[in-house]
Design an enzyme around this catalytic site. Structure first.
Site, PDB file in Angstrom:
ATOM      1  N   LYS A 122       0.861  -1.185   0.000  1.00 18.94           N
ATOM      2  CA  LYS A 122       0.000   0.000   0.000  1.00 18.94           C
ATOM      3  C   LYS A 122       0.895   1.231   0.000  1.00 18.94           C
ATOM      4  O   LYS A 122       1.719   1.405   0.895  1.00 18.94           O
ATOM      5  CB  LYS A 122      -0.909  -0.005   1.239  1.00 18.94           C
ATOM      6  CG  LYS A 122      -1.974   1.085   1.198  1.00 18.94           C
ATOM      7  CD  LYS A 122      -2.973   0.879   2.320  1.00 18.94           C
ATOM      8  CE  LYS A 122      -4.050   1.954   2.295  1.00 18.94           C
ATOM      9  NZ  LYS A 122      -5.047   1.763   3.359  1.00 18.94           N
ATOM     10  N   ASP A 134      -1.729  10.085  -6.594  1.00 21.66           N
ATOM     11  CA  ASP A 134      -0.382   9.632  -6.975  1.00 21.66           C
ATOM     12  C   ASP A 134      -0.076   8.194  -6.574  1.00 21.66           C
ATOM     13  O   ASP A 134       1.004   7.688  -6.850  1.00 21.66           O
ATOM     14  CB  ASP A 134       0.671  10.572  -6.379  1.00 21.66           C
ATOM     15  CG  ASP A 134       0.564  10.702  -4.861  1.00 21.66           C
ATOM     16  OD1 ASP A 134      -0.063   9.831  -4.226  1.00 21.66           O
ATOM     17  OD2 ASP A 134       1.086  11.686  -4.308  1.00 21.66           O
ATOM     18  N   ARG A 192       0.781  -5.397   3.361  1.00 24.76           N
ATOM     19  CA  ARG A 192      -0.314  -6.033   4.105  1.00 24.76           C
ATOM     20  C   ARG A 192      -0.692  -7.356   3.454  1.00 24.76           C
ATOM     21  O   ARG A 192      -0.429  -7.565   2.254  1.00 24.76           O
ATOM     22  CB  ARG A 192      -1.510  -5.093   4.213  1.00 24.76           C
ATOM     23  CG  ARG A 192      -2.098  -4.609   2.910  1.00 24.76           C
ATOM     24  CD  ARG A 192      -3.202  -3.586   3.172  1.00 24.76           C
ATOM     25  NE  ARG A 192      -3.933  -3.267   1.953  1.00 24.76           N
ATOM     26  CZ  ARG A 192      -4.983  -2.470   1.920  1.00 24.76           C
ATOM     27  NH1 ARG A 192      -5.421  -1.907   3.028  1.00 24.76           N
ATOM     28  NH2 ARG A 192      -5.615  -2.226   0.797  1.00 24.76           N
ATOM     29  N   ARG A 199     -13.404  -7.478  -2.500  1.00 23.24           N
ATOM     30  CA  ARG A 199     -14.374  -6.654  -1.758  1.00 23.24           C
ATOM     31  C   ARG A 199     -15.761  -6.759  -2.410  1.00 23.24           C
ATOM     32  O   ARG A 199     -15.889  -7.233  -3.533  1.00 23.24           O
ATOM     33  CB  ARG A 199     -13.982  -5.173  -1.830  1.00 23.24           C
ATOM     34  CG  ARG A 199     -12.599  -4.838  -1.378  1.00 23.24           C
ATOM     35  CD  ARG A 199     -11.759  -4.226  -2.519  1.00 23.24           C
ATOM     36  NE  ARG A 199     -10.349  -4.156  -2.114  1.00 23.24           N
ATOM     37  CZ  ARG A 199      -9.895  -3.306  -1.214  1.00 23.24           C
ATOM     38  NH1 ARG A 199     -10.697  -2.426  -0.679  1.00 23.24           N
ATOM     39  NH2 ARG A 199      -8.636  -3.325  -0.856  1.00 23.24           N
ATOM     40  N   ASP A 269     -16.606  -0.600  -1.295  1.00 26.97           N
ATOM     41  CA  ASP A 269     -15.277  -1.007  -1.772  1.00 26.97           C
ATOM     42  C   ASP A 269     -14.326  -1.266  -0.604  1.00 26.97           C
ATOM     43  O   ASP A 269     -13.212  -1.741  -0.820  1.00 26.97           O
ATOM     44  CB  ASP A 269     -14.685   0.050  -2.713  1.00 26.97           C
ATOM     45  CG  ASP A 269     -14.599   1.425  -2.072  1.00 26.97           C
ATOM     46  OD1 ASP A 269     -15.651   1.955  -1.679  1.00 26.97           O
ATOM     47  OD2 ASP A 269     -13.486   1.976  -1.952  1.00 26.97           O
ATOM     48  N   ASP A 279      -8.780  -1.945   4.950  1.00 25.42           N
ATOM     49  CA  ASP A 279      -8.608  -0.515   4.638  1.00 25.42           C
ATOM     50  C   ASP A 279      -8.707   0.369   5.876  1.00 25.42           C
ATOM     51  O   ASP A 279      -9.728   0.995   6.123  1.00 25.42           O
ATOM     52  CB  ASP A 279      -9.610  -0.063   3.570  1.00 25.42           C
ATOM     53  CG  ASP A 279      -9.311  -0.686   2.217  1.00 25.42           C
ATOM     54  OD1 ASP A 279      -8.138  -0.991   1.963  1.00 25.42           O
ATOM     55  OD2 ASP A 279     -10.229  -0.882   1.418  1.00 25.42           O
TER      56      ASP A 279
END
Length: 520
Positions: A122, A134, A192, A199, A269, A279
């Site tokens: 991530k 970005d 991770r 999802r 999501d 997340d």
């Protein structure tokens, strides 16, 4: 460093044929191939020994140059093809269309000790799904994700895990509070892991595109690898699959409510098909018990994702998943029965969970009323949820008049408690003492049971912020201190008593300690 790579996602599912890393709408594909961004000067800050072992790696491996390069995106593993996943989602209740892995890149899938792990970076650079961003992450959000995913695991909450936390050596421009004051921050990457990062939105996108063929391919893949006990694909299997996802989602949210965790961004999501907490953005733990609290500044007006609404949002999201799976099932009534069962099961499981927090093993028809009465009292004045339930295990049913003394440390303004509030608490403790008389277990056993479900230590936002502030100065010791502390959240750990405390007053309104934005 040797990993047993067993890729399935990018071998069994349709790929985006376009190989350029440009922003675009993707159709009839579950992912796009993409290579992580090279970083200026990578530095490993912390590694989870447990996750090393889960992947079949050693401590020696983690100290190698190869490990550093692979898990910061500077080297691609042999025989692997990194990719970003394609998915859609409902954000804050509105259909957002294609989203996808905007700043996550999947490196490979690894098998070890009969367990399957997808490995994902991530903050490793842009992808076709990055939209106007970005694809990078900064140190503060990376510290929070790294610490929290491992903390949640040790709390017994279904979650993705974290392997490593690294600095990239690059600086990333971020507007932390979305107030027009952008500034450069240290870039970072978290590695991770999870059995899968699929999802709800992974299925929604194909339903929205009316691409039933790819939808079926993805659902069949999901069942084959993660719900194989359901058998061969059929309409009945798809219904059973949806029921399993419902039960896992319900279980996860019950755990959130038990420990006072607020996710902050329960968009579809951000909902794992495996019922894992996924997340970690603007999350937080309740300080004062408050159904209306959300840690997300973006949600501060409508509070859609507030603590007390998480169970309802879980159901709302399941409705969206049911709509996505409908083309394969075509049975509205059968899907609605499963959704109705969520409501029934949530009531029953929530009551069971609250009984466990109160140390009640037997069932009594008036327990729901006792719990409601308690929750009303907790809202009378600012009362720390974690400290209250932990201290409650010391309650002596023979001395109900001392109840208020036992939980005194949980009040933010104990000296300002009105007589009326004290009376309400005394009345509740009398009722609780009477209820405990019905129990057959000893007080010692009750205390042990309660302390096994009511954590003493949770990752309060101010604790994360202290670690972030230190890390910004180049001191990473507090990251490790909190990492070790949160490995045993239910243990007394007398040497760490300073962390068993209410949020300090200085942290009440400090950025990063109370509310957070979705800014990475």
């Amino acid at each position: 460093m040797k990993l047993n790579i067993k890729d399935t996602f990018n071998k069994e599912l349709p790929a985006d044929p376009v190989l350029e890393n440009t922003r675009r709408q993707v159709e009839k594909a579950c992912f796009s191939y993409v290579t992580p961004k090279q970083t200026a000067n990578p530095k490993l800050l912390h590694v989870s020994p447990e996750m090393l072992g889960n992947l079949g790696l050693s401590e020696t491996d983690s100290k190698s140059e190869e490990f550093l390069k692979v898990f910061t995106g500077n080297t691609v593993l042999p025989n692997s093809k990194p990719y970003a996943m394609c998915y859609a989602g409902h954000q804050f209740g509105n259909w957002a269309g294609q989203l996808g892995d905007g700043r996550a890149i999947n490196l490979a899938e690894v098998e070890h000790n009969n367990k399957h792990w997808a490995i994902q970076l991530k903050g490793a650079g842009e992808t076709p799904y990055s939209r106007t961003a970005d694809g990078l992450a900064v140190l503060r959000s990376s510290v929070r994700e790294y610490l929290c995913s491992e903390a949640m695991y040790h709390l017994g909450v279904p979650t993705t895990r974290a392997l490593s936390l690294s600095l990239t050596g690059d600086h990333v421009l971020r507007d932390m509070l979305y107030d027009g004051n952008a500034a450069y921050e240290k870039g970072a990457v978290v590695c991770r892991t999870a059995p899968s990062f699929l999802r709800f939105g992974s299925y929604e996108i194909f339903a929205a595109q009316q691409d039933t063929e790819t939808l079926k391919t993805l659902v069949d893949y999901t069942i084959k690898h993660f719900f194989s006990h359901l058998g061969e694909p059929s309409k009945d299997t798809y219904l059973a699959f949806f029921n399993d996802v419902m039960q896992r989602t319900l279980e996860m949210i019950i755990h959130w409510q038990r420990v006072g965790f607020v996710h902050g961004v329960m968009n579809t999501d951000n909902m794992s098909i495996l019922g894992l907490t996924i997340d970690y953005g603007p999350y937080g733990w309740l300080e004062g018990f408050d159904y209306g609290w959300t840690p997300n500044t973006t949600d501060s007006q409508h509070k859609r994702y507030r603590y007390g609404n998480q169970p309802n949002i879980g159901l709302w999201n399941l409705y969206k998943l049911a709509n996505a799976l409908f083309p394969l099932i075509e049975d509205v009534e059968a899907l609605e029965r499963i959704l109705d069962q969520y409501k029934i099961d949530f009531e029953a499981n929530s009551l069971k969970m609250m009984r466990s927090k109160l140390g009640l093993e037997m069932e009594d028809p008036f327990d729901a009323s006792l719990i409601e009465n308690l929750e009303d009292n907790l809202l009378l004045t600012e009362t720390d949820m974690t400290i209250f339930f932990r201290k409650l295990s010391d309650f002596n049913k023979e001395k109900p008049s001392e109840g208020l003394i036992i939980i005194n440390d949980a009040f933010y303004n104990a000296e300002e408690l009105s007589d009326k509030i004290k009376q309400k608490w005394h009345a509740w403790f009398q009722r609780y003492a009477k209820r405990l008389e019905q129990e057959e277990i000893t007080s010692e056993k009750r205390k042990e049971n309660m302390n096994a479900v009511n954590p003493k230590y949770v990752l309060r936002n101010y604790m994360s912020q202290l670690a972030i502030d230190e890390a910004d100065k180049g001191n990473y010791e507090l990251i490790d201190e909190l990492f070790q502390l949160l490995k045993q959240p239910y243990a007394e750990q007398p040497e760490n008593e300073k962390w068993f405390a209410k949020r300090p007053e200085w942290a009440r309104h400090k950025a990063g300690c109370s509310m957070l934005s979705c800014s990475s």
